[in-house]
Write a protein that holds these residues in place. Structure first.
Motif, PDB file in Angstrom:
ATOM      1  N   ASN A   1      50.128 -31.764  55.046  1.00 33.17           N
ATOM      2  CA  ASN A   1      49.789 -30.829  53.972  1.00 33.17           C
ATOM      3  C   ASN A   1      49.271 -29.533  54.557  1.00 33.17           C
ATOM      4  N   LYS A   2      50.052 -28.488  54.371  1.00 33.75           N
ATOM      5  CA  LYS A   2      49.616 -27.191  54.880  1.00 33.75           C
ATOM      6  C   LYS A   2      48.388 -26.723  54.098  1.00 33.75           C
ATOM      7  N   VAL A   3      48.449 -26.892  52.777  1.00 34.92           N
ATOM      8  CA  VAL A   3      47.285 -26.571  51.949  1.00 34.92           C
ATOM      9  C   VAL A   3      46.473 -27.848  51.801  1.00 34.92           C
ATOM     10  N   ASN A   4      45.261 -27.816  52.308  1.00 38.43           N
ATOM     11  CA  ASN A   4      44.432 -29.028  52.251  1.00 38.43           C
ATOM     12  C   ASN A   4      42.970 -28.653  52.270  1.00 38.43           C
ATOM     13  N   GLY A   5      42.130 -29.562  51.834  1.00 36.25           N
ATOM     14  CA  GLY A   5      40.680 -29.334  51.886  1.00 36.25           C
ATOM     15  C   GLY A   5      40.285 -28.049  51.180  1.00 36.25           C
ATOM     16  N   VAL A   6      39.631 -27.162  51.930  1.00 35.35           N
ATOM     17  CA  VAL A   6      39.090 -25.933  51.344  1.00 35.35           C
ATOM     18  C   VAL A   6      40.185 -25.025  50.770  1.00 35.35           C
ATOM     19  N   THR A   7      41.311 -24.907  51.453  1.00 29.65           N
ATOM     20  CA  THR A   7      42.352 -24.006  50.923  1.00 29.65           C
ATOM     21  C   THR A   7      42.891 -24.544  49.595  1.00 29.65           C
ATOM     22  N   PHE A   8      42.965 -25.863  49.480  1.00 32.98           N
ATOM     23  CA  PHE A   8      43.371 -26.504  48.229  1.00 32.98           C
ATOM     24  C   PHE A   8      42.362 -26.163  47.122  1.00 32.98           C
ATOM     25  N   LEU A   9      41.093 -26.352  47.446  1.00 31.99           N
ATOM     26  CA  LEU A   9      40.020 -26.078  46.490  1.00 31.99           C
ATOM     27  C   LEU A   9      40.049 -24.611  46.054  1.00 31.99           C
ATOM     28  N   GLU A  10      40.250 -23.729  47.008  1.00 34.27           N
ATOM     29  CA  GLU A  10      40.259 -22.299  46.685  1.00 34.27           C
ATOM     30  C   GLU A  10      41.414 -21.941  45.750  1.00 34.27           C
ATOM     31  N   GLU A  11      42.563 -22.577  45.963  1.00 34.90           N
ATOM     32  CA  GLU A  11      43.687 -22.307  45.050  1.00 34.90           C
ATOM     33  C   GLU A  11      43.323 -22.696  43.613  1.00 34.90           C
ATOM     34  N   VAL A  12      42.615 -23.789  43.468  1.00 37.81           N
ATOM     35  CA  VAL A  12      42.209 -24.232  42.121  1.00 37.81           C
ATOM     36  C   VAL A  12      41.216 -23.232  41.521  1.00 37.81           C
ATOM     37  N   LEU A  13      40.284 -22.785  42.341  1.00 40.28           N
ATOM     38  CA  LEU A  13      39.225 -21.907  41.825  1.00 40.28           C
ATOM     39  C   LEU A  13      39.696 -20.473  41.623  1.00 40.28           C
ATOM     40  N   HIS A  14      40.727 -20.076  42.349  1.00 38.92           N
ATOM     41  CA  HIS A  14      41.244 -18.709  42.190  1.00 38.92           C
ATOM     42  C   HIS A  14      42.309 -18.609  41.106  1.00 38.92           C
ATOM     43  N   PHE A  15      42.691 -19.729  40.533  1.00 36.34           N
ATOM     44  CA  PHE A  15      43.680 -19.730  39.444  1.00 36.34           C
ATOM     45  C   PHE A  15      43.181 -18.823  38.315  1.00 36.34           C
ATOM     46  N   LYS A  16      44.106 -18.014  37.783  1.00 36.45           N
ATOM     47  CA  LYS A  16      43.696 -17.053  36.746  1.00 36.45           C
ATOM     48  C   LYS A  16      44.303 -17.386  35.387  1.00 36.45           C
ATOM     49  N   ASN A  17      43.553 -17.106  34.350  1.00 42.35           N
ATOM     50  CA  ASN A  17      44.074 -17.296  32.995  1.00 42.35           C
ATOM     51  C   ASN A  17      44.871 -16.058  32.566  1.00 42.35           C
ATOM     52  N   GLU A  18      45.329 -16.052  31.302  1.00 45.37           N
ATOM     53  CA  GLU A  18      46.188 -14.950  30.868  1.00 45.37           C
ATOM     54  C   GLU A  18      45.458 -13.607  30.871  1.00 45.37           C
ATOM     55  N   ALA A  19      44.144 -13.666  30.716  1.00 42.69           N
ATOM     56  CA  ALA A  19      43.364 -12.426  30.751  1.00 42.69           C
ATOM     57  C   ALA A  19      43.032 -12.005  32.185  1.00 42.69           C
ATOM     58  N   ASN A  20      43.686 -12.692  33.147  1.00 36.79           N
ATOM     59  CA  ASN A  20      43.525 -12.349  34.557  1.00 36.79           C
ATOM     60  C   ASN A  20      42.112 -12.632  35.105  1.00 36.79           C
ATOM     61  N   LEU A  21      41.448 -13.576  34.494  1.00 31.36           N
ATOM     62  CA  LEU A  21      40.120 -13.960  34.991  1.00 31.36           C
ATOM     63  C   LEU A  21      40.249 -15.264  35.771  1.00 31.36           C
ATOM     64  N   SER A  22      39.648 -15.296  36.936  1.00 37.28           N
ATOM     65  CA  SER A  22      39.771 -16.500  37.765  1.00 37.28           C
ATOM     66  C   SER A  22      38.812 -17.586  37.263  1.00 37.28           C
ATOM     67  N   ASN A  23      39.165 -18.821  37.592  1.00 37.75           N
ATOM     68  CA  ASN A  23      38.283 -19.932  37.235  1.00 37.75           C
ATOM     69  C   ASN A  23      36.884 -19.721  37.810  1.00 37.75           C
ATOM     70  N   ALA A  24      36.827 -19.268  39.055  1.00 40.16           N
ATOM     71  CA  ALA A  24      35.519 -19.090  39.702  1.00 40.16           C
ATOM     72  C   ALA A  24      34.670 -18.085  38.928  1.00 40.16           C
ATOM     73  N   SER A  25      35.285 -16.967  38.547  1.00 40.70           N
ATOM     74  CA  SER A  25      34.483 -15.955  37.846  1.00 40.70           C
ATOM     75  C   SER A  25      34.063 -16.448  36.458  1.00 40.70           C
ATOM     76  N   ARG A  26      34.932 -17.214  35.799  1.00 40.95           N
ATOM     77  CA  ARG A  26      34.560 -17.720  34.464  1.00 40.95           C
ATOM     78  C   ARG A  26      33.459 -18.782  34.560  1.00 40.95           C
ATOM     79  N   LEU A  27      33.518 -19.616  35.586  1.00 42.33           N
ATOM     80  CA  LEU A  27      32.440 -20.603  35.761  1.00 42.33           C
ATOM     81  C   LEU A  27      31.103 -19.880  35.846  1.00 42.33           C
TER      82      LEU A  27
END
Ligand SMILES: *Cc1c(COP(=O)(O)O)cnc(C)c1O
Length: 478
Positions: free
Chosen positions: A304-330
């Motif tokens: 898995n090229k994406v694993n551990g922290v990079t995997f987690l970061e992809e989840v947290l950087h995911f953006k909604n339609e208003a272009n807000l990332s999960n991390a910023s909304r949390l």
């Protein structure tokens, strides 16, 4: 004594750690351990577990999130890891009465334990309420049981709701677990209101745990959960945490080329009806149906090229339609982020060590090397564990090279420990040592059984990573 990796050429070379490499060079010590504790033994290196924790922690600190990490205890049975988790100030995700009770005994409390069992019996719910441990509810019957139990105890339950059925790229993700996201608002605003159960519990959190290893699915699920939390807050239900469960990938293999060429070779061999890569033409999920290759590799994605922290970061950087990332909304919604990694916290934490008992040649002329262990002691839901093993030869390996399969002690034709053919510099001798690395996550314990009345394997832990002695290992009490 010298050691060798199996399949020096065209293998699947595992990533190893210095503590593993050091032990490969301590054959005499491993022999003593096998003598003392029997075969196989599982060795755990607790410092590696702590390192994994701090790597996740650093990533979450960098995002400036409020968070808690819960180690999913079901991935390995050792109490040494639970103790280390608490010592390192993370939590533990429990999924049975005994897991819960043991965690409480070891210092677990409402801040660092969560109960997520698939089947929640009333004793689990009672114990969790007594200790104000969050219970992640999965269905209506659990809601009713929790209300009843809370009223009986005269204490409010601390609950989260498990959600499923997220829509990702136009498709709804099926799960047997959780409440459907499409009906959860009705459930909370209507059905739950009618129960008038405000005295019995507070809905403090939302939870999901997705099958598979997609970061975009998790990103979308988290995004939808944040939206749900927003809707709930308008009705005065304040979500304090969202828990994304586990399934964070880990990478077992050193080389992507080896991973690709292995699959290529296997597919080719299955298609040519000439598969000598695996035991008795096991396609590991691939099938040749009337000359057409069908199926897919039915194993964990060990590379898995994406694993551990990079995997987690992809989840947290995911953006909604208003272009807000999960991390910023949390952060803006003031919600604590939670996750429950099992496997990925056990990366580089363990190895399984077994002794050679016999060697034989079967009627096909294949060498079978019988080990003092059985298939249940290194088993996952995967069709095969695709990592080359290591062998410690007591006598200097002088050839000739030989292809072997390692066989186990259950009276089943399929007790072949690795389905993949392993090439060794020479045939192992009786009492030589075979080592399977990175087995701490699920491989050691999840499917271990006591058929034939074989003893369960011994679990040892250490915090040292070099110049180890017998006294440096502690046996797990469980
Ligand atoms: C199994 C499980 C986990 C851990 O999953 P990993 O793949 O080991 O990270 C976490 N949470 C829940 C609810 C689970 O069922």
């Amino acid at each position: 004594m010298e050691y060798s990796k199996g399949n020096i050429e065209s293998g699947l070379t595992p990533i190893t750690s210095p503590w593993m490499d050091n032990l490969f060079n301590q054959g005499a010590l491993l022999t003593d351990l096998l003598e003392k504790y029997g075969s196989p033994i599982n060795i755990h290196q607790l410092q590696s577990f702590s390192t994994n924790i701090s790597i996740f922690r650093e990533a979450l600190d960098n995002l400036d999130l409020s968070y808690q990490i819960y180690y999913a205890r079901k991935a390995n049975k050792c109490t040494s890891l639970v103790k280390r988790a608490f010592h390192d100030k993370i939590g533990v995700d429990t999924a049975s009465f005994k897991e819960l009770r043991q965690c409480i005994k070891l210092g677990g409390n409402s801040e660092n334990v969560v109960l997520t069992s698939a089947i929640k019996t009333s004793d689990q719910i009672e114990l969790a309420i007594e200790h104000q441990i969050p219970i992640i509810l999965d269905n209506w019957d659990e809601i009713l049981l929790t209300i009843k139990t809370a009223r009986k105890l005269g204490k409010k339950a601390n609950i989260g709701l498990r959600i499923s059925g997220f829509s990702v790229a136009g498709e709804k993700l099926y799960s047997r677990f959780g409440f459907d996201i499409d009906s959860i608002r009705d459930l909370i605003f209507k059905d739950l209101k009618e129960l008038e159960a405000e005295d019995a519990f507070d809905i403090n959190g939302l939870h999901f745990h997705l099958d598979g290893y997609s970061t975009s699915q998790r990103g979308k699920a988290l995004s939808d959960s944040l939206e749900l939390a927003e809707d709930l807050s308008q009705q005065d239900i304040h979500i304090k945490f969202i828990d994304i469960g586990g399934g964070i990938t880990m990478n077992y293999l050193k080389d992507e080329d080896e991973w690709n060429s292995f699959q290529h070779k296997l597919k080719d061999a299955v298609l040519q009806n000439n598969n000598t890569e695996t035991f008795n033409n096991n396609g590991l999920g691939f099938e040749n149906i009337d000359g057409v290759l069908k199926g897919k590799l039915n194993t964990y994605p060990f590379f898995n090229k994406v694993n551990g922290v990079t995997f987690l970061e992809e989840v947290l950087h995911f953006k909604n339609e208003a272009n807000l990332s999960n991390a910023s909304r949390l952060k803006s919604q003031n919600i604590q982020f939670r996750m429950e990694p099992g496997r990925s916290l056990l990366n580089q934490v363990g190895m399984t060590v077994a002794k050679v008992v016999h060697r034989k040649r079967d009627a096909k002329g294949q060498w079978l090397v019988g080990l003092d262990m059985n298939m249940s002691q290194m088993m996952s839901s995967s069709a095969d564990f695709l990592l080359d093993p290591f062998v410690i030869f007591k006598e200097e390996a002088s050839g000739p090279e030989v292809d072997v399969f390692f066989t186990g002690a259950y009276c089943l034709e399929r007790d072949v420990l690795l389905k993949r053919k392993i090439t060794l510099p020479n045939l192992p001798a009786i009492d030589d040592i075979v080592i399977f690395v990175n087995t701490a996550g699920y491989m050691m314990h999840f499917f271990e059984t006591e058929a034939h009345l074989f003893d369960l394997s011994t679990n040892l832990s250490t915090s040292k990573d070099s110049s180890l002695n017998l006294v440096d290992f502690e046996e797990d009490a469980m």
